[in-house]
Design a protein around this motif. Sequence first.
Motif, PDB file in Angstrom:
ATOM      1  N   ARG A  98       0.935  -1.207  -0.441  1.00  0.00           N
ATOM      2  CA  ARG A  98       0.232  -0.328  -0.632  1.00  0.00           C
ATOM      3  C   ARG A  98       0.807   1.224  -0.230  1.00  0.00           C
ATOM      4  O   ARG A  98       0.632   2.236  -0.605  1.00  0.00           O
ATOM      5  CB  ARG A  98      -0.484  -0.060   1.201  1.00  0.00           C
ATOM      6  CG  ARG A  98      -2.102  -1.143   1.113  1.00  0.00           C
ATOM      7  CD  ARG A  98      -3.166  -0.883   1.940  1.00  0.00           C
ATOM      8  NE  ARG A  98      -4.032  -1.865   1.691  1.00  0.00           N
ATOM      9  CZ  ARG A  98      -4.939  -1.686   0.807  1.00  0.00           C
ATOM     10  NH1 ARG A  98      -5.191  -0.361   0.673  1.00  0.00           N
ATOM     11  NH2 ARG A  98      -5.861  -3.154   1.090  1.00  0.00           N
ATOM     12  N   PHE A 107      -5.406   6.383  -6.900  1.00  0.00           N
ATOM     13  CA  PHE A 107      -6.875   5.574  -6.216  1.00  0.00           C
ATOM     14  C   PHE A 107      -5.992   4.458  -5.573  1.00  0.00           C
ATOM     15  O   PHE A 107      -7.383   3.810  -5.022  1.00  0.00           O
ATOM     16  CB  PHE A 107      -7.362   5.667  -7.284  1.00  0.00           C
ATOM     17  CG  PHE A 107      -6.956   4.590  -8.780  1.00  0.00           C
ATOM     18  CD1 PHE A 107      -7.282   3.447  -8.339  1.00  0.00           C
ATOM     19  CD2 PHE A 107      -6.138   5.494  -9.828  1.00  0.00           C
ATOM     20  CE1 PHE A 107      -7.132   2.377  -9.002  1.00  0.00           C
ATOM     21  CE2 PHE A 107      -6.368   4.076 -10.901  1.00  0.00           C
ATOM     22  CZ  PHE A 107      -6.550   2.621 -10.602  1.00  0.00           C
ATOM     23  N   SER A 108      -5.233   3.590  -5.666  1.00  0.00           N
ATOM     24  CA  SER A 108      -5.556   2.573  -4.875  1.00  0.00           C
ATOM     25  C   SER A 108      -4.997   2.732  -3.402  1.00  0.00           C
ATOM     26  O   SER A 108      -5.487   1.256  -2.856  1.00  0.00           O
ATOM     27  CB  SER A 108      -3.682   2.266  -5.039  1.00  0.00           C
ATOM     28  OG  SER A 108      -2.563   3.151  -4.460  1.00  0.00           O
ATOM     29  N   VAL A 109      -5.051   3.427  -3.152  1.00  0.00           N
ATOM     30  CA  VAL A 109      -5.241   3.748  -1.356  1.00  0.00           C
ATOM     31  C   VAL A 109      -7.073   3.161  -0.944  1.00  0.00           C
ATOM     32  O   VAL A 109      -7.078   3.005   0.023  1.00  0.00           O
ATOM     33  CB  VAL A 109      -5.473   5.288  -0.790  1.00  0.00           C
ATOM     34  CG1 VAL A 109      -3.639   5.629  -1.125  1.00  0.00           C
ATOM     35  CG2 VAL A 109      -6.059   6.213  -1.790  1.00  0.00           C
ATOM     36  N   ASP A 110      -7.406   3.578  -1.947  1.00  0.00           N
ATOM     37  CA  ASP A 110      -9.382   3.088  -1.826  1.00  0.00           C
ATOM     38  C   ASP A 110      -9.515   1.833  -2.353  1.00  0.00           C
ATOM     39  O   ASP A 110     -10.517   1.356  -1.841  1.00  0.00           O
ATOM     40  CB  ASP A 110      -9.927   4.023  -2.659  1.00  0.00           C
ATOM     41  CG  ASP A 110      -9.869   5.715  -2.717  1.00  0.00           C
ATOM     42  OD1 ASP A 110      -9.840   5.691  -1.606  1.00  0.00           O
ATOM     43  OD2 ASP A 110      -9.641   5.897  -3.926  1.00  0.00           O
ATOM     44  N   ILE A 111      -7.787   1.080  -2.977  1.00  0.00           N
ATOM     45  CA  ILE A 111      -8.401   0.031  -3.371  1.00  0.00           C
ATOM     46  C   ILE A 111      -8.882  -0.915  -1.955  1.00  0.00           C
ATOM     47  O   ILE A 111      -7.764  -1.721  -1.200  1.00  0.00           O
ATOM     48  CB  ILE A 111      -7.784  -1.151  -4.308  1.00  0.00           C
ATOM     49  CG1 ILE A 111      -7.868   0.090  -5.978  1.00  0.00           C
ATOM     50  CG2 ILE A 111      -7.402  -2.702  -4.051  1.00  0.00           C
ATOM     51  CD1 ILE A 111      -6.524  -0.093  -6.790  1.00  0.00           C
ATOM     52  N   ARG A 126     -14.148  -0.802  -3.239  1.00  0.00           N
ATOM     53  CA  ARG A 126     -13.156  -0.352  -2.103  1.00  0.00           C
ATOM     54  C   ARG A 126     -14.279  -1.302  -0.582  1.00  0.00           C
ATOM     55  O   ARG A 126     -14.604  -1.716  -1.291  1.00  0.00           O
ATOM     56  CB  ARG A 126     -14.266   1.099  -1.416  1.00  0.00           C
ATOM     57  CG  ARG A 126     -13.757   2.611  -2.420  1.00  0.00           C
ATOM     58  CD  ARG A 126     -14.357   3.095  -1.858  1.00  0.00           C
ATOM     59  NE  ARG A 126     -16.425   3.438  -1.762  1.00  0.00           N
ATOM     60  CZ  ARG A 126     -16.464   3.886  -3.181  1.00  0.00           C
ATOM     61  NH1 ARG A 126     -15.838   4.614  -4.239  1.00  0.00           N
ATOM     62  NH2 ARG A 126     -17.847   4.010  -2.791  1.00  0.00           N
ATOM     63  N   ASP A 128     -16.394  -1.177   1.026  1.00  0.00           N
ATOM     64  CA  ASP A 128     -18.160  -0.991   1.654  1.00  0.00           C
ATOM     65  C   ASP A 128     -18.860  -1.408   0.067  1.00  0.00           C
ATOM     66  O   ASP A 128     -19.929  -1.066  -0.338  1.00  0.00           O
ATOM     67  CB  ASP A 128     -17.978   0.358   1.500  1.00  0.00           C
ATOM     68  CG  ASP A 128     -17.880   1.748   0.326  1.00  0.00           C
ATOM     69  OD1 ASP A 128     -17.415   1.341  -0.340  1.00  0.00           O
ATOM     70  OD2 ASP A 128     -18.824   2.409   0.596  1.00  0.00           O
ATOM     71  N   VAL A 132     -14.015   1.350  -8.118  1.00  0.00           N
ATOM     72  CA  VAL A 132     -13.253   1.643  -7.491  1.00  0.00           C
ATOM     73  C   VAL A 132     -12.789   2.442  -9.294  1.00  0.00           C
ATOM     74  O   VAL A 132     -12.165   3.704  -9.761  1.00  0.00           O
ATOM     75  CB  VAL A 132     -11.299   1.458  -6.500  1.00  0.00           C
ATOM     76  CG1 VAL A 132     -10.515   1.933  -7.270  1.00  0.00           C
ATOM     77  CG2 VAL A 132     -12.370   1.571  -5.623  1.00  0.00           C
ATOM     78  N   ARG A 147     -10.843   5.888 -16.320  1.00  0.00           N
ATOM     79  CA  ARG A 147     -11.361   6.981 -15.169  1.00  0.00           C
ATOM     80  C   ARG A 147     -12.088   7.722 -15.059  1.00  0.00           C
ATOM     81  O   ARG A 147     -10.754   8.379 -15.379  1.00  0.00           O
ATOM     82  CB  ARG A 147     -10.337   6.239 -13.642  1.00  0.00           C
ATOM     83  CG  ARG A 147     -10.284   5.131 -13.116  1.00  0.00           C
ATOM     84  CD  ARG A 147      -9.290   5.083 -12.735  1.00  0.00           C
ATOM     85  NE  ARG A 147      -8.982   6.299 -10.747  1.00  0.00           N
ATOM     86  CZ  ARG A 147     -10.120   5.852  -9.689  1.00  0.00           C
ATOM     87  NH1 ARG A 147     -10.885   5.487 -10.199  1.00  0.00           N
ATOM     88  NH2 ARG A 147      -9.993   7.739  -9.216  1.00  0.00           N
TER      89      ARG A 147
END
Length: 264
Positions: A98, A107-111, A126, A128, A132, A147
Amino acid sequence: MSVSVHRPGPRRSLGPAQARRGVLALLLGTALVAAGGASGSRAQDVSPAEAAAGLAAEYQLTNADGDRTCALQLSAKRRSAGENARGGSPMFDLSFDRHACAAAILFSVDIAAWAPAPGNSILLLRGDGGLVAEFTEGINGTWEALREGDGVYFLVNPRLADAAQTQPEDLFGTWDLARTPGRPACRMRLSDVPMRPKAFRLDPDGNCGLLFGRSSVPDRWYLEQGDLILETATGARLVFARREEGDWSKTPEDNRPLFLSPAP
C-alpha cells in the motif's frame, strides 16, 4: 373454354397407433429442445467463485504511459460473509504494497477488494463494495479501465503477456534490412546459433555494412522486453520495435531509419 378444378379428396383420420406415435414424437422433440436449452444455460452459468479462480493471479496496475506501476495479487479467497459488492456479488481478497502503490497510483489507497464481472472483467472495489475501477479484458493478458477525470489505466497479467510476446524461434530465418520499407538494401540471417545466454549469432551480408557503418556491424541478436536488439562485439546496440505492419523499425526514430522485414 372449360377450366378443370382440382378438389382434394377427403382427409383420412389417423389410426390409434399412428396418433400415439405422433404424440410421442412431439413430446420427445420438446424434451430434447428443453434439455438442449438447459445444457447451454448450464455451460454459460459460471459461479463467482469459479470466475474468481480463473482470474486470480499476479497483476501489474499501470498508468497509460507505463511509468507508474503497482503490483497486485488477486486472490480467489472470498471475503467474510456479508461483504459484497454494491450489486450483491461476493468480494474477494487482494494484496499489495500500500505504501509503494500510493505513491505510484493515487487511487490505490481506495482499493480493498476485487470481484469478477461479466465478460471476464475485473472490478477493483472499496471496502464498502463501491466501485474504484472497472477493467475490461483486452488482448495479450491486458485489461483496461478509463477513470473519469483521471485517465486510462491497465491491469497486466505478466504470465499471459509474456506468453503472447514474440519468442526467438519466431524470428529465426532471413530478413531484409532497408532504409525505406519495401526497398531492401541487404539481407541478414537471424540464426539459432547461441552466442551467449539469450543471444544468437547474426549473419549480415556484405552490403549491410553500408547501412550500419563498417566498424559497427552487429554480430548477435536477442529479444529484450519485446524489442529486438542487434549488438556488436563491443556492446553497441541497435533497438528495433515491432510495428503493426508486422515488420520492425529502429527506435528511437531519427534521420537514418532502418526497417527489418522477413525476406520473401
